[in-house]
Scaffold this motif. Structure first.
Motif, PDB file in Angstrom:
ATOM      1  N   LEU A   1       0.843  -1.200   0.000  1.00 17.65           N
ATOM      2  CA  LEU A   1       0.000   0.000   0.000  1.00 17.65           C
ATOM      3  C   LEU A   1       0.874   1.244   0.000  1.00 17.65           C
ATOM      4  N   SER A   2       0.501   2.215  -0.811  1.00 16.08           N
ATOM      5  CA  SER A   2       1.207   3.490  -0.800  1.00 16.08           C
ATOM      6  C   SER A   2       0.713   4.304   0.396  1.00 16.08           C
ATOM      7  N   GLU A   3       1.416   5.386   0.704  1.00 17.38           N
ATOM      8  CA  GLU A   3       0.972   6.276   1.786  1.00 17.38           C
ATOM      9  C   GLU A   3      -0.404   6.852   1.456  1.00 17.38           C
ATOM     10  N   GLU A   4      -0.636   7.148   0.191  1.00 22.37           N
ATOM     11  CA  GLU A   4      -1.950   7.667  -0.220  1.00 22.37           C
ATOM     12  C   GLU A   4      -3.038   6.613   0.013  1.00 22.37           C
ATOM     13  N   ASP A   5      -2.743   5.354  -0.335  1.00 24.17           N
ATOM     14  CA  ASP A   5      -3.698   4.263  -0.084  1.00 24.17           C
ATOM     15  C   ASP A   5      -4.028   4.164   1.398  1.00 24.17           C
ATOM     16  N   ARG A   6      -2.994   4.242   2.233  1.00 22.14           N
ATOM     17  CA  ARG A   6      -3.189   4.152   3.683  1.00 22.14           C
ATOM     18  C   ARG A   6      -4.068   5.295   4.184  1.00 22.14           C
TER      19      ARG A   6
ATOM     20  N   ILE B   1      -6.272   7.078   2.545  1.00 24.84           N
ATOM     21  CA  ILE B   1      -7.647   6.863   2.080  1.00 24.84           C
ATOM     22  C   ILE B   1      -8.313   5.764   2.907  1.00 24.84           C
ATOM     23  N   PHE B   2      -7.593   4.673   3.143  1.00 20.34           N
ATOM     24  CA  PHE B   2      -8.127   3.555   3.912  1.00 20.34           C
ATOM     25  C   PHE B   2      -8.541   3.993   5.309  1.00 20.34           C
TER      26      PHE B   2
END
Length: 151
Positions: free
Chosen positions: A121-126, A128-129
């Motif tokens: 997971l990218s930092e952006e994914d994290r 958003i999650f």
């Protein structure tokens, strides 16, 4: 809609199952089980100690659960109760030196588990999650308080 419910429910259940398995493995050496992890972690953050009522609120647990878990940790020499004036009412719970060492171990292992669980997971994914998870949690808390609306 049902597919989303099933995916969500299964994912939450599997995350919970895996978390308890990993935490139990790490806490077994202290004769504790997975629910103790959140208590150890929270007490670690409050070196000056906190009351059982504060611990319950911070961990989103009921006072009976806190009482049971603290009793086990106290029996195992990980927690002490500091009672002002000799009364255990509103006593402050504090980690012993052994309790702090156990909490540090758990914190290190939890950090590793979170890092490995988020692999890919990218930092952006994290971001958003966690934003989505917090919104779902807030919405569910409102539904629990107010009930489902009639349709």
């Amino acid at each position: 809609m049902l597919d989303r419910f099933e995916r969500f429910s299964r994912a939450i259940a599997e995350i919970d199952r895996c978390w308890h398995k990993l935490a139990s493995e790490e806490l077994g050496k202290y004769e504790l089980n997975s629910p103790h992890a959140v208590y150890l972690n929270t007490l670690y953050r409050y070196e000056e100690g906190i009351t059982a009522a504060q611990l319950a609120e911070l961990c989103c647990k009921d006072k009976a659960d806190v009482s049971r878990m603290v009793s086990i940790m106290e029996k195992n020499g990980l927690v002490t109760k500091e009672a002002p004036g000799g009364s255990l009412y509103r006593a402050r719970l504090k980690l012993t030196a052994e309790g702090r060492a156990a909490a540090e171990h758990v914190r290190e292992r939890v950090a590793l588990a979170v890092e490995l669980a988020g692999k890919g997971l990218s930092e952006e994914d994290r971001e958003i999650f966690y934003t989505a998870l917090e919104q779902i949690t807030s919405n569910l808390q409102t539904l629990c308080k107010d009930g489902l609306p009639e349709q």
